[in-house]
Design an enzyme around this catalytic site. Structure first.
Site, PDB file in Angstrom:
ATOM      1  N   ASP A 274     -28.367  20.062  92.311  1.00  0.00           N
ATOM      2  CA  ASP A 274     -29.236  21.238  92.265  1.00  0.00           C
ATOM      3  C   ASP A 274     -29.612  21.517  90.806  1.00  0.00           C
ATOM      4  O   ASP A 274     -28.756  21.405  89.918  1.00  0.00           O
ATOM      5  CB  ASP A 274     -28.500  22.439  92.865  1.00  0.00           C
ATOM      6  CG  ASP A 274     -29.414  23.612  93.157  1.00  0.00           C
ATOM      7  OD1 ASP A 274     -30.045  24.135  92.207  1.00  0.00           O
ATOM      8  OD2 ASP A 274     -29.495  24.023  94.320  1.00  0.00           O
ATOM      9  N   ILE A 275     -30.863  21.884  90.549  1.00  0.00           N
ATOM     10  CA  ILE A 275     -31.298  22.172  89.177  1.00  0.00           C
ATOM     11  C   ILE A 275     -30.834  23.540  88.696  1.00  0.00           C
ATOM     12  O   ILE A 275     -30.890  23.833  87.507  1.00  0.00           O
ATOM     13  CB  ILE A 275     -32.830  22.039  89.001  1.00  0.00           C
ATOM     14  CG1 ILE A 275     -33.569  23.031  89.886  1.00  0.00           C
ATOM     15  CG2 ILE A 275     -33.286  20.613  89.274  1.00  0.00           C
ATOM     16  CD1 ILE A 275     -35.050  23.157  89.565  1.00  0.00           C
TER      17      ILE A 275
ATOM     18  N   ASN B  98     -28.916  27.625 104.788  1.00  0.00           N
ATOM     19  CA  ASN B  98     -29.625  28.908 104.849  1.00  0.00           C
ATOM     20  C   ASN B  98     -30.882  28.740 105.690  1.00  0.00           C
ATOM     21  O   ASN B  98     -31.533  27.701 105.633  1.00  0.00           O
ATOM     22  CB  ASN B  98     -30.018  29.370 103.442  1.00  0.00           C
ATOM     23  CG  ASN B  98     -28.821  29.502 102.530  1.00  0.00           C
ATOM     24  OD1 ASN B  98     -27.768  29.963 102.933  1.00  0.00           O
ATOM     25  ND2 ASN B  98     -28.984  29.090 101.278  1.00  0.00           N
TER      26      ASN B  98
ATOM     27  N   VAL C 200     -36.538  26.947  99.352  1.00  0.00           N
ATOM     28  CA  VAL C 200     -37.347  25.743  99.559  1.00  0.00           C
ATOM     29  C   VAL C 200     -37.340  25.485 101.057  1.00  0.00           C
ATOM     30  O   VAL C 200     -36.273  25.348 101.668  1.00  0.00           O
ATOM     31  CB  VAL C 200     -36.791  24.529  98.794  1.00  0.00           C
ATOM     32  CG1 VAL C 200     -37.606  23.283  99.095  1.00  0.00           C
ATOM     33  CG2 VAL C 200     -36.760  24.810  97.292  1.00  0.00           C
TER      34      VAL C 200
ATOM     35  N   HIS D 201     -31.855  21.866 104.140  1.00  0.00           N
ATOM     36  CA  HIS D 201     -30.931  21.231 103.214  1.00  0.00           C
ATOM     37  C   HIS D 201     -29.548  21.841 103.336  1.00  0.00           C
ATOM     38  O   HIS D 201     -29.396  22.993 103.706  1.00  0.00           O
ATOM     39  CB  HIS D 201     -31.436  21.322 101.767  1.00  0.00           C
ATOM     40  CG  HIS D 201     -31.773  22.687 101.296  1.00  0.00           C
ATOM     41  ND1 HIS D 201     -32.917  23.366 101.702  1.00  0.00           N
ATOM     42  CD2 HIS D 201     -31.130  23.532 100.450  1.00  0.00           C
ATOM     43  CE1 HIS D 201     -32.966  24.549 101.114  1.00  0.00           C
ATOM     44  NE2 HIS D 201     -31.880  24.684 100.354  1.00  0.00           N
TER      45      HIS D 201
ATOM     46  N   HIS E  62     -26.124  22.697 101.250  1.00  0.00           N
ATOM     47  CA  HIS E  62     -25.559  22.904  99.915  1.00  0.00           C
ATOM     48  C   HIS E  62     -24.098  22.478  99.953  1.00  0.00           C
ATOM     49  O   HIS E  62     -23.338  22.936 100.810  1.00  0.00           O
ATOM     50  CB  HIS E  62     -25.580  24.391  99.530  1.00  0.00           C
ATOM     51  CG  HIS E  62     -26.934  24.971  99.369  1.00  0.00           C
ATOM     52  ND1 HIS E  62     -27.508  25.148  98.127  1.00  0.00           N
ATOM     53  CD2 HIS E  62     -27.823  25.444 100.278  1.00  0.00           C
ATOM     54  CE1 HIS E  62     -28.699  25.711  98.291  1.00  0.00           C
ATOM     55  NE2 HIS E  62     -28.908  25.897  99.584  1.00  0.00           N
TER      56      HIS E  62
END
Length: 114
Positions: A30-31, A87, A96, A100, A102
């Site tokens: 993750d950025i 989420n 986003v 996905h 996490h």
């Protein structure tokens, strides 16, 4: 989706710090990490939210979770613990709109999470 950040990472249009690349899932750091280890696991197929899943994607979601577990083991977090989170939509924190997982690890987690 031409405007999807994760699709652009998947397609190599923007760089991603890849952790894993498979036929149907991709994992990258993750950025904006929320833990020392914060990896995102995405399907190659664009699916906007968990609400858009159908029964045919059950194996794909299982693969995403299993990949998160494998990465946690490989990085040495299996014994101390890690968190896996998904989420769905804005009120849950989805920013986003490409599903996905996490993977968060490397620090103590509190409950409730948010």
């Amino acid at each position: 989706m031409s405007d999807c950040l994760f699709c652009k990472i998947r397609d190599g249009e923007i760089p991603g710090d890849l952790v894993y690349e498979g036929d149907s899932v991709l994992a990258f750091n993750d950025i904006n990490p929320q833990a020392p280890t914060h990896v995102l696991i995405i399907p190659r197929e664009h699916i906007a939210t968990l609400n858009d899943l159908t029964p045919k994607e059950e194996p794909l979601v299982g693969e995403m979770i299993q990949r998160a577990v494998t990465i946690a083991r490989e990085q040495g977090y299996a014994e101390n613990g890690y968190r896996i989170a998904l989420n769905c939509n804005r009120d849950a924190g989805q920013s986003v709109f490409h599903i996905h997982v996490h993977l968060l690890a490397g620090r103590s987690m509190s409950w409730p999470p948010g």
